[in-house]
Enzyme design. Structure first.
Site, PDB file in Angstrom:
ATOM      1  N   THR A 248       1.006  -1.192   0.096  1.00  0.00           N
ATOM      2  CA  THR A 248      -0.027  -0.040   0.041  1.00  0.00           C
ATOM      3  C   THR A 248       0.799   1.224   0.011  1.00  0.00           C
TER       4      THR A 248
ATOM      5  N   GLY B  10       2.901  -3.215   8.176  1.00  0.00           N
ATOM      6  CA  GLY B  10       3.269  -3.677   9.797  1.00  0.00           C
ATOM      7  C   GLY B  10       4.912  -3.721   9.869  1.00  0.00           C
TER       8      GLY B  10
ATOM      9  N   GLU C 168      -6.043  -5.860   4.160  1.00  0.00           N
ATOM     10  CA  GLU C 168      -6.174  -7.059   3.289  1.00  0.00           C
ATOM     11  C   GLU C 168      -7.463  -6.890   2.407  1.00  0.00           C
TER      12      GLU C 168
HETATM   13  C1  LIG Z   1       0.590 -19.510   9.514  1.00  0.00           C
HETATM   14  C2  LIG Z   1       0.344 -20.679   9.370  1.00  0.00           C
HETATM   15  C3  LIG Z   1      -1.181 -21.034  10.079  1.00  0.00           C
HETATM   16  C4  LIG Z   1      -1.107 -22.469  10.394  1.00  0.00           C
HETATM   17  C5  LIG Z   1      -2.655 -22.667  11.023  1.00  0.00           C
HETATM   18  C6  LIG Z   1      -2.359 -23.309  12.302  1.00  0.00           C
HETATM   19  C7  LIG Z   1      -3.711 -23.306  13.081  1.00  0.00           C
HETATM   20  C8  LIG Z   1      -4.038 -21.682  13.489  1.00  0.00           C
HETATM   21  C9  LIG Z   1      -5.235 -21.380  13.381  1.00  0.00           C
HETATM   22  C10 LIG Z   1      -5.673 -20.262  12.685  1.00  0.00           C
HETATM   23  C11 LIG Z   1      -4.638 -19.376  12.247  1.00  0.00           C
HETATM   24  C12 LIG Z   1      -5.038 -17.935  12.454  1.00  0.00           C
HETATM   25  C13 LIG Z   1      -3.847 -17.155  12.094  1.00  0.00           C
HETATM   26  C14 LIG Z   1      -4.509 -15.672  12.617  1.00  0.00           C
HETATM   27  C15 LIG Z   1      -3.566 -14.639  11.877  1.00  0.00           C
HETATM   28  C16 LIG Z   1      -4.610 -13.722  11.064  1.00  0.00           C
HETATM   29  C17 LIG Z   1      -4.454 -12.300  11.342  1.00  0.00           C
HETATM   30  C18 LIG Z   1      -4.191 -11.642  10.138  1.00  0.00           C
HETATM   31  C19 LIG Z   1      -3.578 -10.447  10.235  1.00  0.00           C
HETATM   32  C20 LIG Z   1      -2.689  -9.860   9.226  1.00  0.00           C
HETATM   33  C21 LIG Z   1      -2.243  -8.318   9.506  1.00  0.00           C
HETATM   34  C22 LIG Z   1      -2.341  -7.853   7.800  1.00  0.00           C
HETATM   35  C23 LIG Z   1      -1.906  -6.751   7.936  1.00  0.00           C
HETATM   36  C24 LIG Z   1      -2.286  -5.948   6.430  1.00  0.00           C
HETATM   37  C25 LIG Z   1      -1.709  -6.379   5.366  1.00  0.00           C
HETATM   38  C26 LIG Z   1      -2.220  -5.668   4.294  1.00  0.00           C
HETATM   39  O1  LIG Z   1      -3.343  -5.072   4.176  1.00  0.00           O
HETATM   40  S1  LIG Z   1      -1.460  -6.002   2.693  1.00  0.00           S
HETATM   41  C27 LIG Z   1      -2.388  -5.113   1.505  1.00  0.00           C
HETATM   42  C28 LIG Z   1      -3.466  -5.774   1.249  1.00  0.00           C
HETATM   43  N1  LIG Z   1      -4.195  -5.036  -0.059  1.00  0.00           N
HETATM   44  C29 LIG Z   1      -5.049  -5.121  -0.639  1.00  0.00           C
HETATM   45  O2  LIG Z   1      -5.698  -6.273  -0.154  1.00  0.00           O
HETATM   46  C30 LIG Z   1      -5.823  -4.380  -1.578  1.00  0.00           C
HETATM   47  C31 LIG Z   1      -6.974  -4.872  -2.279  1.00  0.00           C
HETATM   48  N2  LIG Z   1      -7.124  -4.657  -3.600  1.00  0.00           N
HETATM   49  C32 LIG Z   1      -7.032  -5.978  -4.412  1.00  0.00           C
HETATM   50  O3  LIG Z   1      -6.885  -6.857  -4.006  1.00  0.00           O
HETATM   51  C33 LIG Z   1      -7.062  -5.539  -5.886  1.00  0.00           C
HETATM   52  O4  LIG Z   1      -6.606  -4.520  -6.326  1.00  0.00           O
HETATM   53  C34 LIG Z   1      -8.737  -5.609  -6.336  1.00  0.00           C
HETATM   54  C35 LIG Z   1      -9.635  -4.777  -5.809  1.00  0.00           C
HETATM   55  C36 LIG Z   1      -8.995  -7.285  -6.063  1.00  0.00           C
HETATM   56  C37 LIG Z   1      -8.654  -5.340  -8.088  1.00  0.00           C
HETATM   57  O5  LIG Z   1      -7.314  -5.567  -8.566  1.00  0.00           O
HETATM   58  P1  LIG Z   1      -7.246  -5.321 -10.115  1.00  0.00           P
HETATM   59  O6  LIG Z   1      -5.720  -5.646 -10.235  1.00  0.00           O
HETATM   60  O7  LIG Z   1      -7.571  -3.790 -10.190  1.00  0.00           O
HETATM   61  O8  LIG Z   1      -8.058  -6.191 -10.664  1.00  0.00           O
HETATM   62  P2  LIG Z   1      -8.546  -6.196 -12.000  1.00  0.00           P
HETATM   63  O9  LIG Z   1      -7.617  -6.031 -12.966  1.00  0.00           O
HETATM   64  O10 LIG Z   1      -9.841  -5.581 -12.013  1.00  0.00           O
HETATM   65  O11 LIG Z   1      -8.866  -7.888 -12.194  1.00  0.00           O
HETATM   66  C38 LIG Z   1     -10.039  -8.255 -11.448  1.00  0.00           C
HETATM   67  C39 LIG Z   1      -9.614  -9.611 -11.799  1.00  0.00           C
HETATM   68  O12 LIG Z   1      -8.771 -10.487 -11.071  1.00  0.00           O
HETATM   69  C40 LIG Z   1      -9.083 -11.365 -10.192  1.00  0.00           C
HETATM   70  N3  LIG Z   1      -8.402 -11.229  -9.113  1.00  0.00           N
HETATM   71  C41 LIG Z   1      -8.512 -10.143  -8.237  1.00  0.00           C
HETATM   72  N4  LIG Z   1      -7.696 -10.588  -7.095  1.00  0.00           N
HETATM   73  C42 LIG Z   1      -7.305 -11.902  -7.143  1.00  0.00           C
HETATM   74  C43 LIG Z   1      -6.633 -12.588  -6.393  1.00  0.00           C
HETATM   75  N5  LIG Z   1      -6.217 -12.183  -5.204  1.00  0.00           N
HETATM   76  N6  LIG Z   1      -6.423 -13.900  -6.659  1.00  0.00           N
HETATM   77  C44 LIG Z   1      -7.263 -14.443  -7.704  1.00  0.00           C
HETATM   78  N7  LIG Z   1      -7.735 -13.690  -8.868  1.00  0.00           N
HETATM   79  C45 LIG Z   1      -7.908 -12.135  -8.321  1.00  0.00           C
HETATM   80  C46 LIG Z   1     -10.684 -11.132 -10.162  1.00  0.00           C
HETATM   81  O13 LIG Z   1     -11.546 -12.125  -9.830  1.00  0.00           O
HETATM   82  C47 LIG Z   1     -10.923 -10.694 -11.449  1.00  0.00           C
HETATM   83  O14 LIG Z   1     -10.999 -11.900 -12.452  1.00  0.00           O
HETATM   84  P3  LIG Z   1     -11.711 -11.705 -13.686  1.00  0.00           P
HETATM   85  O15 LIG Z   1     -11.436 -10.689 -14.665  1.00  0.00           O
HETATM   86  O16 LIG Z   1     -11.690 -13.304 -14.231  1.00  0.00           O
HETATM   87  O17 LIG Z   1     -13.221 -11.451 -13.053  1.00  0.00           O
HETATM   88  C1  LIG Z   2      -3.890  -1.699  10.498  1.00  0.00           C
HETATM   89  C2  LIG Z   2      -3.543  -1.802   9.011  1.00  0.00           C
HETATM   90  C3  LIG Z   2      -2.367  -2.331   8.795  1.00  0.00           C
HETATM   91  C4  LIG Z   2      -2.115  -2.419   7.460  1.00  0.00           C
HETATM   92  N1  LIG Z   2      -0.772  -3.218   7.016  1.00  0.00           N
HETATM   93  C5  LIG Z   2      -0.496  -3.286   5.910  1.00  0.00           C
HETATM   94  C6  LIG Z   2       0.721  -4.007   5.459  1.00  0.00           C
HETATM   95  O1  LIG Z   2       1.190  -4.814   6.128  1.00  0.00           O
HETATM   96  N2  LIG Z   2       1.083  -3.731   4.208  1.00  0.00           N
HETATM   97  C7  LIG Z   2       0.264  -3.126   3.099  1.00  0.00           C
HETATM   98  O2  LIG Z   2       0.638  -3.019   2.100  1.00  0.00           O
HETATM   99  N3  LIG Z   2      -0.689  -2.276   3.532  1.00  0.00           N
HETATM  100  C8  LIG Z   2      -1.240  -2.461   4.710  1.00  0.00           C
HETATM  101  N4  LIG Z   2      -2.219  -1.710   5.167  1.00  0.00           N
HETATM  102  C9  LIG Z   2      -2.992  -1.139   4.173  1.00  0.00           C
HETATM  103  C10 LIG Z   2      -4.534  -1.459   3.804  1.00  0.00           C
HETATM  104  O3  LIG Z   2      -4.385  -2.755   2.856  1.00  0.00           O
HETATM  105  C11 LIG Z   2      -5.187  -0.762   2.912  1.00  0.00           C
HETATM  106  O4  LIG Z   2      -5.473   0.595   3.919  1.00  0.00           O
HETATM  107  C12 LIG Z   2      -6.641  -1.231   2.250  1.00  0.00           C
HETATM  108  O5  LIG Z   2      -6.142  -2.027   1.458  1.00  0.00           O
HETATM  109  C13 LIG Z   2      -7.447   0.074   1.828  1.00  0.00           C
HETATM  110  O6  LIG Z   2      -6.790   0.888   0.852  1.00  0.00           O
HETATM  111  P1  LIG Z   2      -6.932   2.545   1.058  1.00  0.00           P
HETATM  112  O7  LIG Z   2      -6.284   2.797   2.342  1.00  0.00           O
HETATM  113  O8  LIG Z   2      -6.357   2.837  -0.115  1.00  0.00           O
HETATM  114  O9  LIG Z   2      -8.166   2.725   0.994  1.00  0.00           O
HETATM  115  P2  LIG Z   2      -9.034   3.418  -0.193  1.00  0.00           P
HETATM  116  O10 LIG Z   2      -8.953   2.399  -1.314  1.00  0.00           O
HETATM  117  O11 LIG Z   2      -8.861   4.978  -0.590  1.00  0.00           O
HETATM  118  O12 LIG Z   2     -10.760   3.304   0.178  1.00  0.00           O
HETATM  119  C14 LIG Z   2     -11.299   4.164   0.918  1.00  0.00           C
HETATM  120  C15 LIG Z   2     -13.044   3.738   0.811  1.00  0.00           C
HETATM  121  O13 LIG Z   2     -13.162   3.852  -0.528  1.00  0.00           O
HETATM  122  C16 LIG Z   2     -13.795   2.671  -0.996  1.00  0.00           C
HETATM  123  N5  LIG Z   2     -13.466   2.309  -2.350  1.00  0.00           N
HETATM  124  C17 LIG Z   2     -12.194   2.448  -2.879  1.00  0.00           C
HETATM  125  N6  LIG Z   2     -11.985   1.786  -4.159  1.00  0.00           N
HETATM  126  C18 LIG Z   2     -13.468   1.497  -4.350  1.00  0.00           C
HETATM  127  C19 LIG Z   2     -14.268   1.060  -5.513  1.00  0.00           C
HETATM  128  N7  LIG Z   2     -13.457   0.319  -6.707  1.00  0.00           N
HETATM  129  N8  LIG Z   2     -15.420   0.779  -5.626  1.00  0.00           N
HETATM  130  C20 LIG Z   2     -16.177   1.093  -4.167  1.00  0.00           C
HETATM  131  N9  LIG Z   2     -15.541   1.566  -3.124  1.00  0.00           N
HETATM  132  C21 LIG Z   2     -14.286   1.818  -3.419  1.00  0.00           C
HETATM  133  C22 LIG Z   2     -13.376   1.778   0.005  1.00  0.00           C
HETATM  134  O14 LIG Z   2     -14.536   0.784   0.253  1.00  0.00           O
HETATM  135  C23 LIG Z   2     -13.392   2.358   1.394  1.00  0.00           C
HETATM  136  O15 LIG Z   2     -14.389   2.626   2.040  1.00  0.00           O
HETATM  137  C24 LIG Z   2      -2.733  -1.966   6.481  1.00  0.00           C
HETATM  138  C25 LIG Z   2      -3.942  -0.879   6.767  1.00  0.00           C
HETATM  139  C26 LIG Z   2      -4.304  -1.014   8.121  1.00  0.00           C
HETATM  140  C27 LIG Z   2      -5.535  -0.208   8.594  1.00  0.00           C
END
Ligand SMILES: CCCCCCCC/C=C\CCCCCCCCCCCCC/C=C/C(=O)SCCNC(=O)CCNC(=O)[C@H](O)C(C)(C)COP(=O)(O)OP(=O)(O)OC[C@H]1O[C@@H](n2cnc3c(N)ncnc32)[C@H](O)[C@@H]1OP(=O)(O)O
Ligand SMILES: Cc1cc2nc3c(=O)[nH]c(=O)nc-3n(C[C@H](O)[C@H](O)[C@H](O)COP(=O)(O)OP(=O)(O)OC[C@H]3O[C@@H](n4cnc5c(N)ncnc54)[C@H](O)[C@@H]3O)c2cc1C
Length: 665
Positions: free
Chosen positions: A148, A187, A432
Site C-alpha cells: 500500500t 506492519g 487485506e
Molecule cells: C501461518 C500458518 C497457520 C497454520 C494454521 C495453524 C492453526 C492456527 C489457526 C488459525 C490461524 C489464524 C492465524 C491468525 C492470523 C490472522 C491475522 C491476520 C493479520 C494480518 C495482518 C495483515 C496486515 C495487513 C496487510 C495488508 O493490508 S497488505 C495489502 C492488502 N491490499 C489489498 O488487499 C488490496 C486490495 N485490492 C485488491 O486486492 C485488488 O486490487 C482488487 C480490488 C482485487 C482489484 O485488482 P485489479 O488488479 O485492479 O483487478 P482487475 O484488473 O480489475 O482484475 C480483476 C480480476 O482479477 C481477479 N482477482 C483479483 N484479485 C485476485 C486474487 N487475489 N487472486 C485471484 N484472482 C484475483 C478477479 O477475480 C478478476 O477476475 P476476472 O477478470 O476473471 O473477473
Molecule cells: C492496521 C492496518 C495494517 C495494514 N497493514 C498493511 C501492510 O502490512 N502492508 C500493506 O501493504 N498495507 C497495509 N495496510 C493497508 C491496507 O491494505 C489498505 O488500507 C486497504 O487495502 C485499503 O486501501 P486504502 O487505504 O487505499 O483505502 P481506499 O481504497 O482509499 O478506500 C477508501 C474507501 O473507498 C472505498 N472504495 C475504494 N475503491 C472502491 C471501489 N473501486 N469501489 C467502491 N468503493 C471503493 C473503500 O470501500 C473505502 O471505504 C494496512 C492497513 C491498516 C489499517
C-alpha cells in the site's frame, strides 16, 4: 500481565456451569480439531503461564513507546523459546505460543510470519527460496509486506513505485517518484524490519509490465541503520494496534540485484527481456488470498473472547426490578433481549469458526495446484476468501461491539478487555482489502457464474447452486423449521437476489452500456448478493459440523445454535426478497423458543472455547466471576493514582481557584 488469582468461584457462575446439557470438554476437542490439539494447546499455555519473562503490568497503563518496546521484546522472546523448544516447524504450536504469550499485543514481527514468509514461499523461484527462505524462517532477517502507498491501497494497478531494470549493472532501481508513492501502513516497517517485499511497477526495455514483487534490504544487518536511499519511519498513533510500528517508506533510486525480483511467475533476464511463465497475472496476489482466509478464523476468535467475557459477566451482574418482594435483582442473562444479543453473537462465532476451517482446507487443497500454474479453482478460492474475509470481519467487529455494549459502563473500561479486542478486530475490515471492495470482488465472480450457468458450464462446488433460472421458494409455513429447510431458504434467497441483479446488469448491457458501467450500476445490490452467498457458505459449514458431531448431545446443541443463526439471517434478510408476514412471525416465534432452549447452555457454549484468564485479560470476564474486587484492584494500578494529589493541582488548579491567569503558565 499477571494472571488474576483465582478466588472462590462466584456461586452464580457455578450454578450456570452446572446447567450444561452436553460435555463441554468434548466440544472443545471439536473446536480445536481433536483432543491431541487441545492437549498440546494446554501444554503450551502452561509453559507460557509459568514463564515469569512474559509477566508485566497491564499494557493499557503504558505509553505507546513502552508498549512497542515491550512488544518487540516479547515477540523476540517468543521466537527464542520456540527455537529452544524445537517448535518452530510446528505452525499450530507456534501459533498458540504466540497467542498466549502476547494475547493483547499485536506483534511488531507479525507481518514477517503472516505475509513476508508466505510471500517468499509463494512467489520465489526454487533457487530464490533456497537463498532467502531459510534465513527468514530462522529470523536471521525480519521482513514485511510493503504494497500500500499513500495514494493507492485498493487499486493495486495504480501503485506508483517503480522498479526499473538497468541491464548495464544487472540491477533494478527502486524509486518512489511522488509523495503519493510513499509506502504507507506496512506492519513493522517503521522501526522493526530490515527487509521488505516491495510491490512496484516493473519497467524494462522501455515497457511497463505491471506490478511485481522485489526483495529490498532496508536496514544494515548489524547496525540496523537505514541504508542509503531508504527513508522509513513510524506513521504515528492509530485507533488501535499501538504495539506495532506500521510504517512509511520512501525509496530514492535504491539499487538491488536483478535476482531480487521474485521470479516464480515471471522473470527479467540479464539483458532485460521480460518473460511471463504463467499466464494468470493475479498469481502475484496470492499472499492476500492466504491471509484473507486466516482473517475469517481470527474474527471468530475475537468473538469467542468477547462473548466469553460478556456471557460470564451477564451471569454475575444483577440489575433491575426483582420479580417478587425480597427476591434478588435479575441477572442480565435472565432478560430475553440480552439472551438474544449474546446468543446471536455466539451463533455467529461458531458459524464463522467452522466456515474458516472449510475455507482453510479449500485454500490448502488448491494451493499446490496454483503453485504449479493450474489455476482452475483460483477464482472460487479468491471469491470466497475475499467475501468471507469481509463478512467475517464485519460480523466480528459488530459482535464484539455488541458484547461490549452488553457489559454496560464496564464494557467501555479497558479493564473489561473488550475495547482492545474491538480495536484489534476492527482494522481487519480495512486491511487485506477494504470490505466493500472485497464484496464487490465476490459479486463480480457471482455475476460471471450466472453467465457460465447460462452457457451450461460446470461451476465450482460452492457456486454449484447457481442456476440461470429461478427456483421455487421453499415453504416455511406448515412443517417444522429445520436447519436444512432454513438453509434451503437462504440458498433460494441468494440465488433469487443474484438473478435479479444479473437481470438488471444484462439489461444495461443490452442498452449498450460498457461492462464496467453496468457493473457500477448494480454494485450496491451486488454487495448484498455477495453477503448472502457468503452467509450461505457459513450456514452450510455450520450445519455440516453440527451433523458431524458424534455425541448426540453436542450434535443437538450445535444444531439448535445453527438454527438460531439461520433464523436470524432469514429474519434480517427478509427485506431482500419476499417473505410473507406469517412466515416472518413463525421465524420470530422460533427464535424466542430457541433462546429459552439455549439459555442454560450459554456459559457452556462459550467455555467450550477454553480461553484462560491469561488470554482474556478481562477483569469482568474472569473464570471466578469475582468482578467487583478485581475492578477496584485494576483502578488502583492507574498511574494517576500514584499520588493522592496530582501535580496538575499545584500547577493549574490551585492557580485557577486563586483566580490567577493560566495563560501565562
Ligand atoms: C501461518 C500458518 C497457520 C497454520 C494454521 C495453524 C492453526 C492456527 C489457526 C488459525 C490461524 C489464524 C492465524 C491468525 C492470523 C490472522 C491475522 C491476520 C493479520 C494480518 C495482518 C495483515 C496486515 C495487513 C496487510 C495488508 O493490508 S497488505 C495489502 C492488502 N491490499 C489489498 O488487499 C488490496 C486490495 N485490492 C485488491 O486486492 C485488488 O486490487 C482488487 C480490488 C482485487 C482489484 O485488482 P485489479 O488488479 O485492479 O483487478 P482487475 O484488473 O480489475 O482484475 C480483476 C480480476 O482479477 C481477479 N482477482 C483479483 N484479485 C485476485 C486474487 N487475489 N487472486 C485471484 N484472482 C484475483 C478477479 O477475480 C478478476 O477476475 P476476472 O477478470 O476473471 O473477473
Ligand atoms: C492496521 C492496518 C495494517 C495494514 N497493514 C498493511 C501492510 O502490512 N502492508 C500493506 O501493504 N498495507 C497495509 N495496510 C493497508 C491496507 O491494505 C489498505 O488500507 C486497504 O487495502 C485499503 O486501501 P486504502 O487505504 O487505499 O483505502 P481506499 O481504497 O482509499 O478506500 C477508501 C474507501 O473507498 C472505498 N472504495 C475504494 N475503491 C472502491 C471501489 N473501486 N469501489 C467502491 N468503493 C471503493 C473503500 O470501500 C473505502 O471505504 C494496512 C492497513 C491498516 C489499517
Amino acid at each position: 500481565m499477571t494472571n488474576p488469582v483465582v478466588q472462590k468461584v462466584n456461586p452464580m457462575l457455578t450454578e450456570e456451569r452446572a446447567k450444561a446439557s452436553f460435555p463441554v470438554e468434548e466440544l472443545t476437542y471439536i473446536l480445536d480439531g481433536g483432543k491431541f490439539n487441545t492437549e498440546k494447546r494446554r501444554e503450551i499455555e502452561e509453559l507460557v503461564t509459568k514463564d515469569p519473562n512474559f509477566e508485566h503490568p497491564p499494557i493499557q497503563f503504558m505509553t505507546r513507546e513502552q508498549q512497542y518496546s515491550l512488544a518487540v521484546k516479547k515477540a523476540l522472546l517468543v521466537q527464542q523459546r520456540l527455537k529452544e523448544l524445537d517448535m518452530l516447524d510446528d505452525p499450530y504450536a507456534s501459533y498458540f505460543f504466540r497467542r498466549i504469550a502476547m494475547p493483547r499485543e499485536v506483534s511488531p514481527i507479525g507481518l514477517h510470519w503472516v505475509m513476508f514468509v508466505p510471500t517468499l514461499m509463494g512467489q520465489c523461484s526454487d533457487e530464490q527460496r533456497e537463498r532467502w527462505l531459510q534465513r527468514a524462517l530462522n529470523y536471521e532477517i525480519i521482513g514485511t509486506y510493503a504494497q500500500t502507498e499513500m495514494g493507492h491501497g485498493t487499486f493495486l494497478r495504480g501503485i506508483e513505485t517503480t522498479a526499473t531494470y538497468d541491464p548495464s549493472s544487472q540491477q533494478f532501481v527502486l524509486h518512489s517518484p511522488t509523495t503519493t508513492s510513499i509506502k504507507w501502513w506496512p506492519g513493522g516497517l517503521g522501526k522493526t524490519c530490515n527487509y521488505a517485499v516491495v510491490v512496484a511497477q516493473l519497467h524494462t526495455q522501455g515497457r511497463c509490465h505491471g506490478v511485481h514483487m522485489f526483495l529490498v534490504q532496508l536496514r544494515d544487518e548489524s547496525t540496523h541503520r537505514s541504508l542509503p536511499g531508504v527513508v522509513c519511519g513510524d506513521i504515528g498513533p492509530k485507533m488501535g494496534y499501538h504495539t506495532i510500528d506500521n510504517g512509511f517508506l520512501q525509496l530514492n533510486s535504491v539499487r538491488i540485484p536483478r535476482e531480487n525480483m521474485l521470479m516464480r511467475n515471471a522473470e527479467v533476464q540479464p539483458d532485460g527481456t521480460y518473460i511471463r511463465r504463467v499466464s494468470n497475472e493475479k498469481l502475484t496476489y496470492g499472499t492476500m488470498v492466504f491471509v484473507r482466509s486466516l482473517i475469517v478464523s481470527d474474527a471468530a476468535r475475537g468473538i469467542s473472547e468477547a462473548a466469553t467475557i460478556a456471557v460470564r459477566y451477564a451471569c454475575v451482574r444483577r440489575q433491575g426490578e426483582p420479580s417478587s418482594p425480597g427476591a434478588p435483582e435479575p441477572r442480565l442473562l435472565d432478560y430475553p433481549v440480552h439472551q438474544y444479543r449474546l446468543l446471536t453473537c455466539v451463533a455467529n462465532c461458531y458459524g464463522l469458526w467452522f466456515a474458516s476451517e472449510v475455507l482453510r482446507d479449500l485454500y490448502f487443497t488448491v494451493q499446490p495446484d496454483v503453485l504449479e500454474g493450474r489455476t482452475e479453482r483460483l477464482p472460487e478460492t479468491h471469491a470466497l476468501s475475499a467475501g468471507l474475509k469481509a463478512v467475517g470481519s464485519n460480523r466480528g467487529a459488530a459482535c464484539v461491539e455488541e458484547c461490549r455494549r452488553c457489559c454496560g459502563g464496564f464494557g467501555f473500561s479497558e479493564a473489561s478487555g473488550l475495547p482492545k479486542i474491538y480495536n484489534d478486530i476492527n482494522p481487519a475490515c480495512t486491511y487485506e482489502g477494504e470490505n466493500t471492495v472485497m464484496l464487490l470482488q465476490t459479486g463480480r465472480h457471482l455475476l460471471k457464474c450466472v453467465e457460465r450457468a447460462r452457457r451450461g458450464e460446470q461451476l465450482a462446488p460452492s457456486d454449484a447452486y447457481i442456476r440461470s433460472r429461478p427456483t421455487p421458494q421453499p415453504k416455511l409455513a406448515g412443517g417444522p423449521l429445520t436447519a436444512d429447510l432454513l438453509l434451503g431458504w437462504l440458498r433460494w434467497r441468494s440465488l433469487s437476489m443474484l438473478l435479479e441483479v444479473s437481470g438488471r446488469f444484462n439489461s444495461f448491457i443490452e442498452q449498450r452500456q460498457a461492462w464496467a458501467d453496468a457493473f457500477q450500476a448494480v454494485s450496491r445490490r451486488l454487495t448484498r448478493c455477495a453477503e448472502a452467498h457468503c452467509i450461505l457458505y457459513v450456514g452450510q459449514a455450520f450445519l455440516d459440523s453440527a451433523k458431524a458431531a458424534e455425541n448426540p448431545k453436542i450434535c443437538g446443541v450445535l444444531t439448535s445454535l445453527c438454527r438460531l443463526f439461520l433464523l436470524n439471517e432469514v429474519v434480517s434478510g427478509a427485506g431482500d426478497v419476499q417473505l410473507s408476514r406469517s412466515d416472518l412471525a413463525r421465524c420470530q416465534d422460533a427464535i424466542d423458543s430457541l433462546l429459552t432452549e439455549l439459555r442454560p447452555n450459554a456459559v457452556a457454549l462459550v467455555e467450550a472455547f477454553d480461553l484462560p484468564d491469561r488470554m482474556l485479560c478481562s477483569v469482568i470476564g474472569r473464570y471466578d466471576g469475582q468482578v467487583y474486587e478485581a475492578m477496584l484492584q485494576w483502578a488502583r494500578q492507574s498511574p494517576l493514582n500514584a499520588t493522592d494529589v496530582h501535580e496538575s493541582y499545584e500547577l493549574y488548579t490551585r492557580q485557577f481557584l486563586a483566580g490567577r491567569s493560566l495563560a501565562k503558565l
